[in-house]
Write a protein that holds these residues in place. Structure first.
Motif, PDB file in Angstrom:
ATOM      1  N   SER A  81       0.855  -1.183   0.000  1.00  0.00           N
ATOM      2  CA  SER A  81       0.000   0.000   0.000  1.00  0.00           C
ATOM      3  C   SER A  81       0.891   1.233   0.000  1.00  0.00           C
ATOM      4  O   SER A  81       1.935   1.259   0.656  1.00  0.00           O
ATOM      5  CB  SER A  81      -0.915   0.021   1.233  1.00  0.00           C
ATOM      6  N   ASN A  82       0.466   2.261  -0.721  1.00  0.00           N
ATOM      7  CA  ASN A  82       1.209   3.517  -0.715  1.00  0.00           C
ATOM      8  C   ASN A  82       0.533   4.566   0.162  1.00  0.00           C
ATOM      9  O   ASN A  82       0.838   5.750   0.067  1.00  0.00           O
ATOM     10  CB  ASN A  82       1.379   4.050  -2.142  1.00  0.00           C
ATOM     11  N   THR A  83      -0.385   4.114   0.997  1.00  0.00           N
ATOM     12  CA  THR A  83      -1.148   5.026   1.842  1.00  0.00           C
ATOM     13  C   THR A  83      -0.986   4.636   3.308  1.00  0.00           C
ATOM     14  O   THR A  83      -1.312   3.520   3.705  1.00  0.00           O
ATOM     15  CB  THR A  83      -2.638   4.990   1.462  1.00  0.00           C
ATOM     16  N   PHE A  84      -0.483   5.545   4.100  1.00  0.00           N
ATOM     17  CA  PHE A  84      -0.286   5.310   5.530  1.00  0.00           C
ATOM     18  C   PHE A  84      -1.638   5.323   6.239  1.00  0.00           C
ATOM     19  O   PHE A  84      -2.488   6.165   5.952  1.00  0.00           O
ATOM     20  CB  PHE A  84       0.613   6.411   6.098  1.00  0.00           C
ATOM     21  N   LEU A 299      -9.145   1.254  -7.341  1.00  0.00           N
ATOM     22  CA  LEU A 299      -9.396   1.592  -8.740  1.00  0.00           C
ATOM     23  C   LEU A 299      -8.414   2.638  -9.245  1.00  0.00           C
ATOM     24  O   LEU A 299      -7.878   3.432  -8.472  1.00  0.00           O
ATOM     25  CB  LEU A 299     -10.817   2.122  -8.910  1.00  0.00           C
ATOM     26  N   VAL A 300      -8.194   2.638 -10.536  1.00  0.00           N
ATOM     27  CA  VAL A 300      -7.438   3.692 -11.213  1.00  0.00           C
ATOM     28  C   VAL A 300      -8.180   4.047 -12.499  1.00  0.00           C
ATOM     29  O   VAL A 300      -9.171   3.402 -12.869  1.00  0.00           O
ATOM     30  CB  VAL A 300      -5.995   3.252 -11.552  1.00  0.00           C
ATOM     31  N   VAL A 309      -2.567   5.591  -9.737  1.00  0.00           N
ATOM     32  CA  VAL A 309      -1.858   4.478  -9.101  1.00  0.00           C
ATOM     33  C   VAL A 309      -2.716   3.986  -7.935  1.00  0.00           C
ATOM     34  O   VAL A 309      -3.137   4.794  -7.096  1.00  0.00           O
ATOM     35  CB  VAL A 309      -0.469   4.897  -8.583  1.00  0.00           C
ATOM     36  N   PRO A 310      -3.001   2.695  -7.852  1.00  0.00           N
ATOM     37  CA  PRO A 310      -3.874   2.217  -6.767  1.00  0.00           C
ATOM     38  C   PRO A 310      -3.222   2.378  -5.401  1.00  0.00           C
ATOM     39  O   PRO A 310      -2.005   2.212  -5.247  1.00  0.00           O
ATOM     40  CB  PRO A 310      -4.085   0.730  -7.106  1.00  0.00           C
ATOM     41  N   ARG A 311      -4.025   2.689  -4.412  1.00  0.00           N
ATOM     42  CA  ARG A 311      -3.514   2.864  -3.051  1.00  0.00           C
ATOM     43  C   ARG A 311      -3.268   1.516  -2.383  1.00  0.00           C
ATOM     44  O   ARG A 311      -2.513   1.426  -1.414  1.00  0.00           O
ATOM     45  CB  ARG A 311      -4.513   3.697  -2.248  1.00  0.00           C
ATOM     46  N   ILE A 345      -6.181  -4.675 -11.281  1.00  0.00           N
ATOM     47  CA  ILE A 345      -7.312  -3.900 -10.784  1.00  0.00           C
ATOM     48  C   ILE A 345      -8.525  -4.809 -10.619  1.00  0.00           C
ATOM     49  O   ILE A 345      -8.951  -5.472 -11.572  1.00  0.00           O
ATOM     50  CB  ILE A 345      -7.655  -2.744 -11.742  1.00  0.00           C
ATOM     51  N   CYS A 346      -9.060  -4.853  -9.395  1.00  0.00           N
ATOM     52  CA  CYS A 346     -10.346  -5.496  -9.150  1.00  0.00           C
ATOM     53  C   CYS A 346     -11.401  -4.392  -9.223  1.00  0.00           C
ATOM     54  O   CYS A 346     -11.395  -3.481  -8.396  1.00  0.00           O
ATOM     55  CB  CYS A 346     -10.371  -6.177  -7.781  1.00  0.00           C
TER      56      CYS A 346
END
Length: 491
Positions: A81-84, A299-300, A309-311, A345-346
């Protein structure tokens, strides 16, 4: 301890009903006290509606995705994940330090059970006060019973859900403010399940198969939702004879059936209200929707025009290992493997609109949280039948689900149990089940599928698969106890 206090739960903007105009349009009672509130059937209806609204708030609490953070992120569905702090969530690094003042931090919110106790408090209020109301205030005794049945179901569901997340939690069955939960020791996981089971038996007796309002089917509890919950509860503790029986009761009702796995029809499952939906939390009615939902993380473009870019990263290797047969309709119509070589991507949750056509437009997701659906219960029955030795019947159900996806019958090679769980992983991808399935697979069948970097068998056996209590809860309530694993880890 039964303190009179303000009935503060807002109802009008949080209703959890889909396409249920009369139910949604009930007047909010946000400032009424107990003394002047419980006067009409509409009051009781509004109060039970609040339980669904509060459960929805709990499922959306952490960045809009608590339901998926508990049921999917720690599993093998995501790699990064790129999201904290969701990287720590999916890697089961749940001991991340969070300052006590940082109450908006997703890790704090996921470790804190307070939102679920708001649901419990509301169900307790409905159970206590509706029973004291004059029966003549209701259209019929059956309508009064149904409202009570919903409250018992919602309390049973919420305790079961908390039990899967934290194990042992305090049990409160009186109508008192949630803050008093801090004065109660945590019950054992077995006691939590016993409370849930007791409430569920009452709910099954009071509910009917048909909802009082037909448009509320699936998004308001009925006997089908109760049997689905019972099947999951019994499977969770390995009571597979009972799980098989509960699942069969739902299946034999004839009220639920598969929908086509072809394209748009398949995606309609997640918009809500499909023939497969047994119990859903609505986001899809005219006055509903969520600005941040699971689609905002997965989603993107072109499915989400504001994100490139997906999180949350779904690794291509996992999808290739799971969907080994390219003719699988679920692979074709629920995933996009062509956008980028580093992620898949789902797009189950691509039902969204935008506030306007500018670059600053706000996305509004209109996807229901599908808690239980028909194929889930079918495969749960297959799991139960395989566990008790009825392998031919279990295999027949497995092949039935595979047929819906345009797949041939199972080859018969390898473990039937493993084949059923693999089918659940394909069928229910990103639907809040996989993490709990992986727990059952190891606890009851000895098959360990957690990535070693996330959890080892030794850590599992020490209770790492349960979430720790946030330190703020421990400071408020010294009677709480972490599992043996989390007790040795600094939070």
């Amino acid at each position: 301890m039964k303190t009179k206090h303000l009935f503060i739960y807002l109802i009008s903007t949080m209703m959890a009903m889909s396409s249920c105009k009369d139910f949604l349009d009930l007047e909010p009672k946000s400032a009424a006290t107990d003394e002047n509130f419980w006067k009409t059937q509409d009051d009781a209806e509004a109060a039970v509606a609040g339980t669904y609204a509060l459960l929805r708030a709990a499922f959306n609490f952490a960045g809009g995705i608590s339901f998926y953070a508990y049921g999917d992120l720690p599993s093998d569905e995501f790699s990064a994940s790129n999201t904290f702090p969701f990287s720590q969530v999916l890697n089961i690094q749940w001991n991340l330090f969070v300052a006590p003042s940082d109450v908006d931090n997703a890790m704090y919110r996921l470790r804190n059970y307070s939102r679920f106790y708001r649901v419990i408090d509301q169900t307790n209020r409905v159970i206590e006060f509706v029973q004291t109301m004059d029966p003549a205030l209701f259209d019929s005794p059956a309508r009064r019973d149904y409202i009570l049945g919903e409250a018992y179901f919602m309390r049973a569901f919420t305790y079961f859900y908390m039990g899967r997340v934290w194990g042992g939690v305090p049990i409160i069955t009186e109508a008192v403010p949630p803050i008093y939960a801090e004065n109660h020791a945590a019950a054992t996981p077995e006691e939590v399940l016993a409370q849930s089971s007791s409430d569920l038996e009452t709910a099954k007796r009071l509910l009917d198969w048909r909802n009082p309002v037909s448009s509320q089917f699936g998004v308001r509890a009925n006997k089908g939702a109760a049997f689905a919950l019972e099947a999951h509860m019994q499977a969770w503790v390995g009571n597979y004879q009972e799980a098989a029986s509960a699942a069969d009761s739902l299946i034999q009702s004839g009220l639920y059936y598969y929908v086509s796995r072809d394209s748009i029809v398949y995606r309609n499952i997640y918009q809500g209200g499909s023939a497969e939906g047994i119990f859903e939390i609505s986001h899809n009615a005219a006055n509903e929707g969520t600005r941040v939902g699971i689609g905002d993380y997965t989603l993107v473009y072109p499915y989400h025009r504001l994100i490139t870019v997906p999180r949350l990263t779904i690794p291509p290797a996992r999808i290739r290992s799971l969907f080994t047969e390219p003719e699988d309709k679920r692979l074709k119509f629920a995933f996009d493997t062509t956008i980028n070589s580093t992620y898949v991507i789902c797009h189950k949750y691509a039902n969204l609109t935008y506030s306007d056509e500018t670059n600053n437009a706000i996305p509004i997701f209109k996807n229901n949280i599908v808690v239980f659906r028909f194929s889930d219960i079918k495969l749960l029955r297959a799991e139960a039948l395989a566990a008790i030795g009825q392998t031919a019947d279990a295999e027949a159900i497995l092949n039935e689900v595979r047929l819906q996806a345009n797949l041939p019958a199972w080859s018969g090679q390898g473990s039937l149990i493993k084949a059923i769980f693999d089918e659940r992983a394909r069928e229910l991808f990103l639907e809040g089940h996989r993490y709990y399935d992986m727990i059952r697979l190891y606890k009851h069948f000895g098959i360990f599928e957690f990535p070693q970097a996330k959890m080892t068998p030794a850590h599992f056996n020490q209770g790492k698969y349960y979430w720790p209590f946030d330190p703020t809860l421990l400071n408020q309530n010294p009677l709480l106890r972490q599992t043996p694993y989390w007790a040795t880890v600094n939070l």
